[in-house]
Design an enzyme around this catalytic site. Structure first.
Site, mmCIF file in Angstrom:
data_model
loop_
_atom_site.group_PDB
_atom_site.id
_atom_site.type_symbol
_atom_site.label_atom_id
_atom_site.label_comp_id
_atom_site.label_asym_id
_atom_site.label_seq_id
_atom_site.Cartn_x
_atom_site.Cartn_y
_atom_site.Cartn_z
ATOM 1 N N GLU A 187 33.162 42.254 45.450
ATOM 2 C CA GLU A 187 32.522 41.809 44.537
ATOM 3 C C GLU A 187 31.208 41.502 44.799
ATOM 4 O O GLU A 187 30.522 40.963 43.765
ATOM 5 C CB GLU A 187 33.742 40.933 44.363
ATOM 6 C CG GLU A 187 34.882 40.552 43.628
ATOM 7 C CD GLU A 187 35.226 41.367 42.418
ATOM 8 O OE1 GLU A 187 34.388 41.756 41.584
ATOM 9 O OE2 GLU A 187 36.328 41.563 42.085
ATOM 10 N N LYS A 198 26.734 33.930 39.120
ATOM 11 C CA LYS A 198 27.781 34.475 38.399
ATOM 12 C C LYS A 198 28.318 33.512 37.051
ATOM 13 O O LYS A 198 28.239 32.932 35.886
ATOM 14 C CB LYS A 198 29.462 34.064 38.751
ATOM 15 C CG LYS A 198 30.914 33.980 38.474
ATOM 16 C CD LYS A 198 31.795 34.946 38.339
ATOM 17 C CE LYS A 198 32.362 35.559 37.078
ATOM 18 N NZ LYS A 198 34.400 35.393 38.129
ATOM 19 N N GLU A 255 32.973 36.338 26.563
ATOM 20 C CA GLU A 255 32.705 37.797 27.387
ATOM 21 C C GLU A 255 31.651 38.436 26.263
ATOM 22 O O GLU A 255 33.292 39.448 25.797
ATOM 23 C CB GLU A 255 33.764 38.453 28.408
ATOM 24 C CG GLU A 255 33.154 40.122 29.223
ATOM 25 C CD GLU A 255 33.727 40.321 29.759
ATOM 26 O OE1 GLU A 255 34.806 39.290 30.623
ATOM 27 O OE2 GLU A 255 34.958 41.098 29.536
ATOM 28 N N HIS A 279 34.564 48.399 37.417
ATOM 29 C CA HIS A 279 36.480 47.912 36.747
ATOM 30 C C HIS A 279 37.373 48.434 35.584
ATOM 31 O O HIS A 279 38.525 48.365 35.905
ATOM 32 C CB HIS A 279 36.671 46.338 36.069
ATOM 33 C CG HIS A 279 36.184 45.000 37.650
ATOM 34 N ND1 HIS A 279 35.124 44.922 38.481
ATOM 35 C CD2 HIS A 279 37.013 44.012 38.500
ATOM 36 C CE1 HIS A 279 35.352 44.543 39.179
ATOM 37 N NE2 HIS A 279 36.897 43.817 39.381
ATOM 38 N N LYS A 290 38.015 32.521 33.711
ATOM 39 C CA LYS A 290 39.069 33.648 33.268
ATOM 40 C C LYS A 290 40.334 32.933 34.447
ATOM 41 O O LYS A 290 40.066 33.576 35.694
ATOM 42 C CB LYS A 290 38.566 35.129 33.712
ATOM 43 C CG LYS A 290 37.326 35.303 32.533
ATOM 44 C CD LYS A 290 37.669 36.982 33.176
ATOM 45 C CE LYS A 290 36.366 37.489 31.972
ATOM 46 N NZ LYS A 290 36.276 39.194 32.211
ATOM 47 N N HIS A 349 40.579 48.926 37.739
ATOM 48 C CA HIS A 349 41.516 48.822 37.374
ATOM 49 C C HIS A 349 42.911 49.988 37.144
ATOM 50 O O HIS A 349 43.410 49.282 37.405
ATOM 51 C CB HIS A 349 41.896 48.165 35.772
ATOM 52 C CG HIS A 349 41.252 46.515 36.373
ATOM 53 N ND1 HIS A 349 40.480 45.508 34.454
ATOM 54 C CD2 HIS A 349 41.112 45.573 37.063
ATOM 55 C CE1 HIS A 349 40.072 44.705 35.694
ATOM 56 N NE2 HIS A 349 40.618 44.062 36.663
ATOM 57 N N HIS A 378 42.442 44.578 45.111
ATOM 58 C CA HIS A 378 41.601 44.579 44.007
ATOM 59 C C HIS A 378 40.048 44.954 44.275
ATOM 60 O O HIS A 378 39.231 45.944 44.020
ATOM 61 C CB HIS A 378 41.826 43.393 43.567
ATOM 62 C CG HIS A 378 40.816 43.261 42.593
ATOM 63 N ND1 HIS A 378 40.660 43.067 40.970
ATOM 64 C CD2 HIS A 378 39.777 42.132 42.139
ATOM 65 C CE1 HIS A 378 39.779 43.377 40.067
ATOM 66 N NE2 HIS A 378 39.036 43.115 41.053
ATOM 67 N N ASN A 427 32.207 43.743 34.651
ATOM 68 C CA ASN A 427 32.538 44.947 34.625
ATOM 69 C C ASN A 427 32.469 45.438 35.648
ATOM 70 O O ASN A 427 33.691 47.004 35.605
ATOM 71 C CB ASN A 427 33.814 44.449 33.643
ATOM 72 C CG ASN A 427 33.982 43.677 33.008
ATOM 73 O OD1 ASN A 427 35.097 43.035 33.536
ATOM 74 N ND2 ASN A 427 34.110 43.499 31.712
ATOM 75 N N ARG A 472 49.727 22.635 26.189
ATOM 76 C CA ARG A 472 48.551 23.561 25.982
ATOM 77 C C ARG A 472 47.340 23.060 26.448
ATOM 78 O O ARG A 472 45.709 22.828 26.359
ATOM 79 C CB ARG A 472 48.277 22.556 24.488
ATOM 80 C CG ARG A 472 49.441 23.005 23.333
ATOM 81 C CD ARG A 472 48.828 22.763 22.312
ATOM 82 N NE ARG A 472 50.185 23.217 21.055
ATOM 83 C CZ ARG A 472 51.088 22.705 20.862
ATOM 84 N NH1 ARG A 472 51.131 20.935 21.308
ATOM 85 N NH2 ARG A 472 52.303 22.943 19.935
ATOM 86 N N ARG A 530 28.516 38.760 30.477
ATOM 87 C CA ARG A 530 29.704 39.191 31.091
ATOM 88 C C ARG A 530 29.885 40.154 31.748
ATOM 89 O O ARG A 530 30.443 40.370 32.416
ATOM 90 C CB ARG A 530 30.427 37.618 30.884
ATOM 91 C CG ARG A 530 31.990 36.853 31.502
ATOM 92 C CD ARG A 530 32.710 35.823 31.865
ATOM 93 N NE ARG A 530 33.360 35.067 32.578
ATOM 94 C CZ ARG A 530 33.999 34.810 32.351
ATOM 95 N NH1 ARG A 530 33.680 33.847 32.139
ATOM 96 N NH2 ARG A 530 34.800 34.687 34.044
#
Ligand SMILES: NC(=O)c1ccc[n+]([C@@H]2O[C@H](COP(=O)([O-])OP(=O)(O)OC[C@H]3O[C@@H](n4cnc5c(N)ncnc54)[C@H](O)[C@@H]3O)[C@@H](O)[C@H]2O)c1
Ligand SMILES: [Zn+2]
Length: 372
Positions: A200, A242, A252, A263, A158, A267, A279, A260, A136, A256
């Protein structure tokens, strides 16, 4: 929602603090300095009592930096073990994660063990996911070794893996206890991987910080030459932006989402190419195409749209859909995007450079034009 932030390009310090207002105990420091990898054993000691340290890395980084780190941790009296998996995006999956979890359990991982994620974004995401889920959740430290991971993925918590239906669909928010950024390790990076990470930085600047975007334009040649001083300034600026975003919106819920930018298309390109594209390259294509969409929707002035494209080109990044792209796969990938909601994919679009508009529906006719 219109959003704009400012990084401080001039007062770069070696340490940036990420303060999580609701969870002070999870706040952490990002250290950015040449040679700081050598201080990792000292950092591990300062983080408190960890009975065992598990370095998780990939097959490329293991011989370069993993083995020396393992030796140095052992010399400092830590019980340390290194686990590695084959380098590349295709390893960012459930079976690799399960294999790592099984190894950790066999090695008697405990709640007070520490994971060190040593590598690029793939290692950070997979090792972070394993650290988030095993027992956990146990502590982990990010030691990013690609430009992409140093400027973006190592900060913000993330973590996750890909699913056959799409990228990053399985994951968690699990903040690292510390982030150690050593620009020296970038020397062994291939030219293609180096460029890949610059995408990025362009993203974060275009999305949030007009001054950083201008600084990138001014430093494009130095960055292409891999000038370490220029690169370090840009890493520092990206990381502090960031961090500022994550502090304001860890989960997010709003701000945040600006990260994206590029993206939604990016993606879909990655997925349609079955990850046979980097990427950052996919994000560069996404930035250029989404800038064009924003311009066609009357949000972004024509000259600013051209500035985005020309900066990407100067950094030797792609700006058009790959010739080999399967349009059918691209269409389905766009439809399953996490940011979509039945109406069609929602985009982060530029209002102008440095200002993002979050959650914009794009008319189907403009999407259809991408396939023309
Ligand atoms: N979690 C986030 O917030 C976030 C943000 C952006 C991207 N990502 C993820 O990051 C991943 C991409 O990361 P990446 O581009 O770093 O890919 P990567 O981790 O696959 O690294 C690229 C290649 O460089 C090699 N490498 C790493 N460090 C090296 C070094 N110092 N010298 C020589 N070779 C080295 C790796 O072995 C690999 O072959 C994607 O899966 C993307 O989804 C996550
Ligand atoms: Zn990204």
């Amino acid at each position: 929602v219109y959003i704009e932030l400012n990084s401080n390009l001039h007062t770069m310090q070696n340490t940036i603090q990420v303060r999580l207002p609701l969870r002070q105990d999870r706040s952490y420091a990002i250290t950015l300095a040449e040679g700081t990898l050598d201080s990792l054993p000292a950092l591990c000691s300062s983080l408190g009592k960890h009975r065992a340290i598990f370095i998780i890395t990939d097959s490329t980084v293991a011989p370069l930096y993993g083995r020396p780190l393992l030796r140095s941790l052992t010399e400092h009296g830590f019980h340390a073990v290194m686990l590695d998996f084959p380098a590349g995006e295709h390893s960012k999956n459930a079976s690799i994660a399960l294999a790592l979890q099984s190894r950790l359990l066999e090695l008697k991982v405990r709640r007070d063990s520490l994971v060190i994620a040593l590598g690029g974004g793939v290692v950070g995401d997979v090792a972070g996911y394993v650290a988030a889920t095993i027992l956990r959740g146990i502590d982990f430290v990010q030691v990013p070794t690609t430009v992409l991971a140093q400027v973006d993925s190592s900060v913000g918590g993330k973590v996750g893996i890909d699913h056959p239906l799409g990228k990053n669909l399985i994951g968690a928010f699990h903040q690292p206890r510390a982030v150690i950024i050593d620009p020296f390790v970038l020397r062994t990076l291939s030219a293609a991987e180096y460029r890949n990470g610059l995408a990025e930085i362009v993203k974060i600047a275009a999305a949030l910080d007009r001054n950083l975007f201008r600084a990138l334009e001014q430093n494009a040649d130095a960055l292409r030459r891999r000038d370490l001083a220029a690169l370090k300034r840009m890493i520092g600026a990206s990381v502090s932006l960031k961090a500022a975003v994550v502090e304001r919106d860890e989960r997010e819920a709003g701000l945040r989402k600006a990260l994206n930018l590029g993206h939604t298309i990016g993606h879909a390109v990655e997925s349609a190419m079955q990850y046979r594209i980097r990427h950052g390259e996919a994000v560069a294509i996404g930035l250029a195409i989404e800038a064009r969409i924003a311009q066609q929707m009357g949000l972004l002035p024509e000259n600013e749209c051209l500035r985005v494209k020309s900066l990407l080109k100067r950094l030797k990044l792609p700006t058009a859909l790959p010739g080999k792209l399967s349009k059918h796969r691209f269409g389905s990938a766009l439809a399953i995007d996490k940011k979509s909601d039945g109406v069609g994919p929602r985009f982060v679009l530029l209002g102008r450079i440095g200002t993002s508009v979050i959650g914009t529906p794009v008319p189907q006719s403009l999407i259809a034009r991408l396939f023309a």
